[in-house]
Design a protein around this motif. Structure first.
Motif, PDB file in Angstrom:
ATOM      1  N   TYR A 137       0.836  -1.201   0.000  1.00 29.46           N
ATOM      2  CA  TYR A 137       0.000   0.000   0.000  1.00 29.46           C
ATOM      3  C   TYR A 137       0.872   1.254   0.000  1.00 29.46           C
ATOM      4  O   TYR A 137       1.917   1.294   0.654  1.00 29.46           O
ATOM      5  N   HIS A 138       0.419   2.263  -0.733  1.00 31.34           N
ATOM      6  CA  HIS A 138       1.129   3.541  -0.780  1.00 31.34           C
ATOM      7  C   HIS A 138       0.722   4.447   0.366  1.00 31.34           C
ATOM      8  O   HIS A 138       1.546   5.224   0.871  1.00 31.34           O
ATOM      9  N   TYR A 139      -0.547   4.378   0.731  1.00 31.30           N
ATOM     10  CA  TYR A 139      -1.025   5.251   1.803  1.00 31.30           C
ATOM     11  C   TYR A 139      -2.156   4.592   2.573  1.00 31.30           C
ATOM     12  O   TYR A 139      -2.847   3.702   2.082  1.00 31.30           O
ATOM     13  N   SER A 140      -2.317   5.077   3.790  1.00 30.86           N
ATOM     14  CA  SER A 140      -3.448   4.721   4.646  1.00 30.86           C
ATOM     15  C   SER A 140      -4.098   6.025   5.086  1.00 30.86           C
ATOM     16  O   SER A 140      -3.420   7.029   5.312  1.00 30.86           O
ATOM     17  N   SER A 141      -5.431   6.009   5.182  1.00 30.43           N
ATOM     18  CA  SER A 141      -6.164   7.154   5.752  1.00 30.43           C
ATOM     19  C   SER A 141      -7.066   6.586   6.834  1.00 30.43           C
ATOM     20  O   SER A 141      -8.287   6.569   6.718  1.00 30.43           O
ATOM     21  N   SER A 142      -6.425   6.091   7.886  1.00 29.00           N
ATOM     22  CA  SER A 142      -7.093   5.238   8.867  1.00 29.00           C
ATOM     23  C   SER A 142      -7.089   5.802  10.279  1.00 29.00           C
ATOM     24  O   SER A 142      -7.489   5.113  11.221  1.00 29.00           O
ATOM     25  N   VAL A 143      -6.651   7.048  10.423  1.00 30.48           N
ATOM     26  CA  VAL A 143      -6.497   7.621  11.755  1.00 30.48           C
ATOM     27  C   VAL A 143      -7.341   8.879  11.881  1.00 30.48           C
ATOM     28  O   VAL A 143      -7.320   9.749  11.003  1.00 30.48           O
ATOM     29  N   ALA A 144      -8.082   8.970  12.976  1.00 31.14           N
ATOM     30  CA  ALA A 144      -8.758  10.211  13.360  1.00 31.14           C
ATOM     31  C   ALA A 144      -7.913  10.816  14.485  1.00 31.14           C
ATOM     32  O   ALA A 144      -7.847  10.257  15.580  1.00 31.14           O
ATOM     33  N   ALA A 165      10.038   4.002   9.534  1.00 33.36           N
ATOM     34  CA  ALA A 165      11.290   4.615   9.085  1.00 33.36           C
ATOM     35  C   ALA A 165      11.813   3.981   7.802  1.00 33.36           C
ATOM     36  O   ALA A 165      12.516   4.627   7.021  1.00 33.36           O
ATOM     37  N   ASP A 166      11.471   2.713   7.569  1.00 31.77           N
ATOM     38  CA  ASP A 166      12.022   1.980   6.429  1.00 31.77           C
ATOM     39  C   ASP A 166      11.010   1.776   5.303  1.00 31.77           C
ATOM     40  O   ASP A 166      11.164   0.876   4.481  1.00 31.77           O
ATOM     41  N   SER A 167       9.975   2.602   5.254  1.00 35.10           N
ATOM     42  CA  SER A 167       8.936   2.444   4.229  1.00 35.10           C
ATOM     43  C   SER A 167       8.447   3.808   3.760  1.00 35.10           C
ATOM     44  O   SER A 167       8.426   4.775   4.533  1.00 35.10           O
ATOM     45  N   ALA A 168       8.026   3.874   2.494  1.00 37.48           N
ATOM     46  CA  ALA A 168       7.467   5.104   1.948  1.00 37.48           C
ATOM     47  C   ALA A 168       5.988   5.268   2.276  1.00 37.48           C
ATOM     48  O   ALA A 168       5.377   6.285   1.924  1.00 37.48           O
ATOM     49  N   LEU A 169       5.382   4.285   2.953  1.00 40.09           N
ATOM     50  CA  LEU A 169       3.965   4.374   3.331  1.00 40.09           C
ATOM     51  C   LEU A 169       3.714   5.638   4.139  1.00 40.09           C
ATOM     52  O   LEU A 169       4.476   5.974   5.042  1.00 40.09           O
ATOM     53  N   ILE A 170       2.620   6.351   3.790  1.00 43.04           N
ATOM     54  CA  ILE A 170       2.251   7.518   4.586  1.00 43.04           C
ATOM     55  C   ILE A 170       0.858   7.318   5.171  1.00 43.04           C
ATOM     56  O   ILE A 170       0.021   6.620   4.605  1.00 43.04           O
ATOM     57  N   GLU A 171       0.641   7.921   6.315  1.00 43.51           N
ATOM     58  CA  GLU A 171      -0.663   7.958   6.960  1.00 43.51           C
ATOM     59  C   GLU A 171      -1.256   9.339   6.750  1.00 43.51           C
ATOM     60  O   GLU A 171      -0.607  10.355   7.027  1.00 43.51           O
ATOM     61  N   LEU A 172      -2.482   9.383   6.222  1.00 44.31           N
ATOM     62  CA  LEU A 172      -3.202  10.635   5.966  1.00 44.31           C
ATOM     63  C   LEU A 172      -4.381  10.726   6.934  1.00 44.31           C
ATOM     64  O   LEU A 172      -5.459  10.228   6.640  1.00 44.31           O
ATOM     65  N   PRO A 173      -4.219  11.345   8.093  1.00 42.23           N
ATOM     66  CA  PRO A 173      -5.342  11.454   9.030  1.00 42.23           C
ATOM     67  C   PRO A 173      -6.494  12.245   8.418  1.00 42.23           C
ATOM     68  O   PRO A 173      -6.286  13.158   7.611  1.00 42.23           O
ATOM     69  N   ALA A 272       5.732  13.618  -1.524  1.00 45.21           N
ATOM     70  CA  ALA A 272       6.826  14.462  -2.028  1.00 45.21           C
ATOM     71  C   ALA A 272       7.293  15.412  -0.927  1.00 45.21           C
ATOM     72  O   ALA A 272       8.506  15.676  -0.788  1.00 45.21           O
ATOM     73  N   ARG A 273       6.366  15.921  -0.147  1.00 45.69           N
ATOM     74  CA  ARG A 273       6.721  16.842   0.934  1.00 45.69           C
ATOM     75  C   ARG A 273       7.547  16.136   2.010  1.00 45.69           C
ATOM     76  O   ARG A 273       8.459  16.732   2.608  1.00 45.69           O
ATOM     77  N   LEU A 274       7.220  14.864   2.256  1.00 44.10           N
ATOM     78  CA  LEU A 274       7.883  14.114   3.324  1.00 44.10           C
ATOM     79  C   LEU A 274       9.174  13.431   2.864  1.00 44.10           C
ATOM     80  O   LEU A 274       9.885  12.846   3.688  1.00 44.10           O
ATOM     81  N   ALA A 275       9.451  13.474   1.567  1.00 42.59           N
ATOM     82  CA  ALA A 275      10.637  12.781   1.029  1.00 42.59           C
ATOM     83  C   ALA A 275      11.929  13.365   1.589  1.00 42.59           C
ATOM     84  O   ALA A 275      12.009  14.550   1.894  1.00 42.59           O
TER      85      ALA A 275
END
Length: 275
Positions: A137-144, A165-173, A272-275
């Protein structure tokens, strides 16, 4: 803009009242309700992400194709709305795989986004993000990112973050409004029951900080004629049924006041911002 595609009887509010074994005998309304959402999006020129249960995709593949054909993103909402913190890591891995197979078979799209049922990734699930990364998965939007009796991870950052730290996965609250030291929820039932101005404030705050807002709702929320579950707890009934008749109009207004796009677009910008 995001839509959590599930039947009216699959919601967390009724999980202790309606037995999953009875689901196939209940009145299915997800196709008609989601078609109404698709019409609203077409009317307003909105592109969105549809976080869909594998259970729904398996039974309604034609609906999934209509969503894709309209230019929207397909993403996973798990198989049958089981909260992540009620599973083991292996059970979560199997749930992801089963849902992804059904959604990809129906849509012809590769699934790269995930949203946990009832935003159920939190401090109780330290293995969830590693399993998502392992599954590609590239992203998760699973957090409130707030404290609430139904869900929430109060210690989560308000905006996109990398959980590993070792993955490009991002969390999008999902987007919340900041009111002093308090964070206030803005999507779903909160949007139905609270003044729309609160969501506008939240979107404005997020945009001023140069981030994209993540708004969510459900197709059953535009269906005021859905069956009533009389034996559900009073709080659940209030949360589920309040102001259903107002939802379509409030959504139309929200879609007109702000530009909206797919979650994968926001994810790419944040990555891109977090890269």
């Amino acid at each position: 803009m995001s839509v959590d595609v599930e039947e009216w009887f699959q919601v967390g509010a009724f999980e202790r009242t309606i037995d999953k074994r009875d689901w196939d005998r209940l009145d299915s309304r997800v196709e008609a309700n989601t078609d109404a959402v698709l019409s609203l999006f077409a009317e307003t020129g909105t592109r969105a992400t549809f976080f869909t249960l594998g259970w729904v995709a398996h039974r309604h593949p034609g609906l999934i194709r209509r969503i894709v054909d309209a230019g929207h993103e397909m993403a996973s909402h798990g198989w049958d709305h089981q909260r992540v913190f009620t599973m083991t890591a292996d059970q979560f891995r199997a749930d992801l795989a089963r849902a992804q197979a059904a959604i990809e078979d129906a849509s012809g799209q590769t699934v790269t986004g995930y949203r946990a049922p009832s935003f159920s990734i939190d401090t109780r699930t330290p293995w969830a993000h590693p399993v998502l990364a392992e599954a590609g998965y590239h992203y998760s939007s699973s957090v409130a990112p707030l404290r609430h009796d139904h869900y929430g991870w109060a210690g989560s950052p308000r905006y996109a973050w990398r959980p590993l730290a070792d993955s490009a996965l991002i969390e999008l609250p999902v987007t919340v409004a900041q009111w002093g030291s308090r964070r206030l929820a803005t999507g779903g039932g909160f949007f139905r029951m609270l003044p729309a101005r609160l969501t506008d404030i939240a979107v404005g705050q997020v945009n001023r900080d140069a981030h994209g807002a993540i708004f969510y709702f459900h197709p059953w929320e535009v269906d005021p004629d859905q069956p009533r579950v009389a034996n559900a707890p009073l709080r659940s009934r209030i949360r589920h049924y309040s102001r259903l008749s107002a939802m379509a109009g409030k959504l139309r207004g929200l879609l007109g006041r702000h530009p909206w796009g797919r979650v994968d677009q926001v994810a790419a910008e944040e990555a891109a911002r977090l890269a």
